[in-house]
Design an enzyme around this catalytic site. Structure first.
Site, PDB file in Angstrom:
ATOM      1  N   HIS A 186     -10.437  -5.406  10.292  1.00 27.29           N
ATOM      2  CA  HIS A 186     -11.113  -5.249   9.010  1.00 27.29           C
ATOM      3  C   HIS A 186     -12.397  -4.461   9.145  1.00 27.29           C
ATOM      4  O   HIS A 186     -13.219  -4.462   8.238  1.00 27.29           O
ATOM      5  CB  HIS A 186     -11.444  -6.622   8.401  1.00 27.29           C
ATOM      6  CG  HIS A 186     -10.252  -7.378   7.939  1.00 27.29           C
ATOM      7  ND1 HIS A 186      -9.373  -7.988   8.787  1.00 27.29           N
ATOM      8  CD2 HIS A 186      -9.775  -7.610   6.687  1.00 27.29           C
ATOM      9  CE1 HIS A 186      -8.409  -8.568   8.092  1.00 27.29           C
ATOM     10  NE2 HIS A 186      -8.619  -8.353   6.822  1.00 27.29           N
ATOM     11  N   GLU A 227       0.840  -1.198   0.000  1.00 27.01           N
ATOM     12  CA  GLU A 227       0.000   0.000   0.000  1.00 27.01           C
ATOM     13  C   GLU A 227       0.874   1.247   0.000  1.00 27.01           C
ATOM     14  O   GLU A 227       0.598   2.214  -0.701  1.00 27.01           O
ATOM     15  CB  GLU A 227      -0.930   0.016   1.220  1.00 27.01           C
ATOM     16  CG  GLU A 227      -2.169  -0.865   1.093  1.00 27.01           C
ATOM     17  CD  GLU A 227      -1.865  -2.334   1.172  1.00 27.01           C
ATOM     18  OE1 GLU A 227      -0.745  -2.684   1.581  1.00 27.01           O
ATOM     19  OE2 GLU A 227      -2.737  -3.137   0.837  1.00 27.01           O
TER      20      GLU A 227
END
Lengths: 482, 369
Positions: B161, B92
């Site tokens: 998450h 990322e």
């Protein structure tokens, strides 16, 4: 295993070799091979071999198979079987790989470190047999005078900080060749993503002494509108992206920009600079990996100057510097003497061509030494010896070395030297004076550029601030123009 | 796959058409009552913006060959090729930095995070490289980048998450933060985000991807765009204002239905944009109803509700007839067990009870303790 055997006669040969039964088994009788296999006691001898840590396993295996079966094969014959036999290659995801029965670890450090490209010796003389990119008089003199300018600028601004006239400064002493020679080998269209020790690149491209001073003294004329600390220069016009304090973040930026240049089919590349310390950041890994995968035309220039503030390279990494990491990512790399302006010029010139025509990243590690302190906030004598600093400063000064070379070509003289040095010093002192006296940035500059168009909440805040300044002028400095 | 199609054919021709791309499917519908899933809305918005501007490109993990981790970028690789739909390595920090670099040069990247939880690995580039560059460079470097992906709680995915990042990004000047709810929001706001010259954080919701909403012909037009910084009044009311964004808008609307039966007329505001917050719409509504409930899935401290409450106290204090209440997720990392997860996020009943408290129809929580 049985199915494989039927499909590939080569595999059968391989198995025959392993069992030392090459002459004894024919393809038609392969069925009997499996029963043969069961007859021989396999486990015990292997265990014996494995139990001995000093065993050269490949030799043991050879002897073992030789002893187990009736036929004996001299080692020479086995090797030739290896080479001719392309059963020993397998097409894994990622490509063909050759197997080897020898267990070999790649060493953590090479016997000899990667060699360093240099063309000028310590006395500024061309080394015989060097492959060199020619530099003409005009270019060489500009390179040299820009190096002197950079040196003088560093000295004067550093002093200004010590006198309390600017808040911060950092020098490029010892790295003038990297700054100027890399810039000289690039074109104006190449996008530069600096760390912070590369103002010389901007200088080469035409940023004026006054512009440098304006940024450091943070006045109204500063192109940065007073938003950043000193030395955080930036200029759209010169394709030099504004310096950002975060280390190594510019590396993936450069790759992204290089990708954009490739998509636009421009005859230009991205160039980015970082230090030995910056190579430890995660962004270094991501940038090099991506650049290789995306086939982006970007040149990564590492100024390995031995120190990351107080951290020596021995505490920074244990690899052979930064150059060896290039091949780990599939990036073509070279190590260069960072104090040899001609070598740097040549390497960057070549890298530039490769990057653009072949769409590939190049890594250049320039070995050098950070003669100055990390910045005005640092006193490096606290963590390294003064003798070490002095030696590099005197014996390996890149400016002196290049001077000796251009003087040997009769392109420069000591008269030219003293004339130029005093002239540039005067210009810098003048620029500093002008910058110091100039007005500070206006209040409006606090609120612009947060977004493309200022949102309503910022309009309100500005109105409120101006109201407050108007009502309580004594609480605000008098040199804040409204 | 074939088995599924056969089933759908049995169910009716219209269902089969949904398996094709949104645009072609919609063209074959008859005039009235068009519906579109949020997934198709996002896909069509990306498609149209990529078609209109060759500088727009999509980058992220699994966006190409896999058609998108949540199938948002379905069909785009095939249509635009690998130069405009990039499957990235797993970094990322890397691809966000590269996207910012490409934006510096003038391309318009759309960077997809598989979920915004993973954007934490790239937050330096979002904040220090994207958000602040225009300001630090005095307008010389603009960053027309969009960071998008699912945000907030899904179902049964645990603490790492399920985090909602709306207030994280909304606290940073230089960023714009959008939170679509319906398909109309998704289309209009994504198009606006891609066209915007500033860096935009576009927070979607995984559970909304499959939900269908009616869309008008205007919404389906390729030039459709919603203004950034403007909230929408999803349901008008006069007794209490309920602000919400993303999935919670649906919950707030359900709560409003229940409240209506009990004689409380709730006004539901779909924020659509978290930064810049549409303070004028919120305050105008509170000045009308005199009561406010804020709803969000994220953690309470320094959350969106806290900012809205302060805005109302600063601008409309005299109009409040009851203290402002914020409904938020529980102040704990999201638990996994289904029963615990249900307790850790706001439910419709929580909104209903809070609205009643604001209307003095039930005893305040503090008094009951």
């Amino acid at each position: 295993m049985a199915l494989c055997m039927r499909k590939s006669p080569k595999l059968i040969n391989h198995l025959k070799y392993r069992m030392g039964l090459f002459d004894m088994i024919t393809p038609s009788s392969w069925n009997s091979t499996s029963s043969h296999h069961q007859e021989f006691p396999v486990t015990a001898p292997i265990a014996h071999t494995l139990g001995n840590p000093d065993a050269d396993l490949s030799v043991k295996a050879t002897l073992f198979s030789a002893c187990r079966f009736k036929s004996t094969k001299p080692e020479k014959q086995l090797n030739s079987l290896n080479d001719a036999d392309d059963n020993k290659v397998l097409d894994f995801p990622g490509g063909k790989v050759r197997f080897s029965p020898k267990m070999t670890f790649i060493s953590e450090s090479p016997e000899e470190r990667t060699q360093c490209y240099r063309v000028l010796d310590d006395n500024g003389q061309l080394i015989l047999g060097s492959n060199l990119v020619q530099v003409g008089k005009e270019l060489a003199v500009k390179m040299y005078t820009d190096m002197i300018t950079l040196q003088t600028m560093d000295t004067l601004f550093y002093e200004a900080q010590r006198q309390g006239r600017i808040s911060f400064y950092l020098t490029t002493i010892g790295e003038e060749a990297i700054n100027i020679a890399t810039a000289a080998a690039l074109t104006a269209d190449d996008h530069v993503f600096p760390q912070y020790r590369e103002p010389g690149v901007l200088l080469w491209r035409g940023f004026t002494l006054q512009e440098f001073a304006n940024q450091c003294f943070v006045n109204k004329a500063d192109h940065g509108k007073g938003r950043q600390m000193p030395i955080h220069y930036g200029s759209n016009k010169h394709n030099y992206f504004t310096v950002s304090s975060t280390i190594a973040t510019q590396l993936p930026h450069a790759v992204g920009a290089a990708y954009a240049l490739k998509m636009d089919r421009k005859d230009a590349c991205a160039v980015t600079y970082f230090g030995d310390g910056g190579s430890s950041e995660g962004d270094f890994h991501a940038a090099l990996n991506f650049a290789a995968v995306l086939e982006a035309p970007v040149i990564f220039i590492c100024r390995n100057n031995g120190w990351a503030i107080s951290t020596p390279t021995s505490d920074q990494f244990r690899s052979d510097g930064v150059v060896v990491r290039g091949s780990a990512y599939g990036v073509r790399s070279i190590r260069v003497d960072g104090n040899d302006a001609l070598a740097i010029y040549g390497a960057v010139h070549a890298a530039h061509k490769m990057a653009i025509t072949e769409h590939r990243p190049i890594l250049i590690e320039a070995l050098t030494y950070r003669v100055g302190h990390h910045s005005t906030s640092d006193d490096s004598t606290k963590y390294r010896s003064v003798d070490e600093i002095e030696w590099w400063k005197l014996a390996q000064d890149p400016v002196t070395r290049f001077r000796k070379w251009i003087e040997s070509k009769d392109w420069w003289s000591s008269e030219a030297e003293s004339e130029f040095r005093s002239s540039v010093r005067q210009q810098l002192l003048h620029a500093i004076q002008v910058a110091e006296k100039a007005e500070k940035p206006p209040v409006a500059d606090i609120f612009t550029d947060v977004y493309d168009a200022p949102p309503s909440n910022l309009h309100e805040q500005e109105k409120l601030l101006r109201e407050t300044i108007r009502r309580h002028p004594r609480d605000y400095p008098s040199d804040v123009p409204a | 796959m074939l088995g599924i199609i056969r089933q759908k054919v049995g169910a009716g021709g219209a269902s089969l058409l949904r398996t094709r791309s949104a645009v072609s499917a919609l063209r074959s519908y008859s005039s009235a009552g068009k519906e579109m899933t949020v997934r198709d809305a996002l896909n069509s918005a990306l498609d149209e913006e990529m078609s209109a501007d060759p500088k727009v490109f999509l980058m992220g993990e699994e966006v190409g060959e896999y058609q998108g981790a949540y199938k948002i970028s379905k069909g785009l690789l095939e249509k635009y090729g690998p130069e405009r739909v990039l499957d990235t390595p797993i970094t990322e920090a890397g691809f966000t930095g590269i996207g910012v670099g490409a934006a510096y040069h003038g391309l318009r990247p759309v960077v997809e995070f598989m979920t915004f939880n993973f954007s934490m690995q790239a937050i330096d580039h979002i904040i220090n490289s994207a958000a602040k560059s225009n300001y630090m460079s005095a307008g010389q470097i603009s960053v027309p980048i969009v960071f998008r992906g699912p945000n907030g709680a899904a179902a049964g995915v645990g603490a790492q998450h399920s985090h909602c990042y709306a207030s994280w990004y909304a606290s940073c000047p230089g960023l714009k933060v959008l939170t679509p709810y319906s398909s109309e929001d998704a289309r209009g706001l994504l198009k606006a985000a891609i066209r915007d010259p500033d860096p935009v954080v576009f927070l979607e919701n995984e559970l909304l991807y499959g939900e269908s909403f009616p869309v008008s012909a205007e919404v389906l037009d390729s030039s459709f765009c919603l203004p950034i910084g403007k909230a929408k009044i999803e349901r008008e009311g006069k007794d209490v204002t309920i602000t919400a964004f993303s999935k919670m808008v649906g919950y707030a609307l359900k709560a409003a239905e229940i409240l209506a039966k009990e004689g409380i007329s709730a006004e539901v505001i779909n924020l659509r944009t978290i930064r810049p917050l549409d303070r004028s719409t919120i305050n105008a509504s509170v000045r009308k109803t005199n009561r406010l409930i804020t709803v969000e899935e994220g953690f309470p401290q320094h959350g969106v509700g806290a900012e809205i409450c302060t805005s109302v106290v600063e601008e409309s204090f005299g109009y409040l007839d009851a203290p402002v209440e914020r409904i938020t997720g529980a102040d704990v990392p999201m638990p996994y067990a289904a029963n615990l997860e249900r307790l850790a996020v706001p439910q419709v009943e929580d909104i209903v009870r809070a609205a009643k408290r604001a209307c003095y129809r039930s005893v305040p929580m503090a008094a009951a303790a």
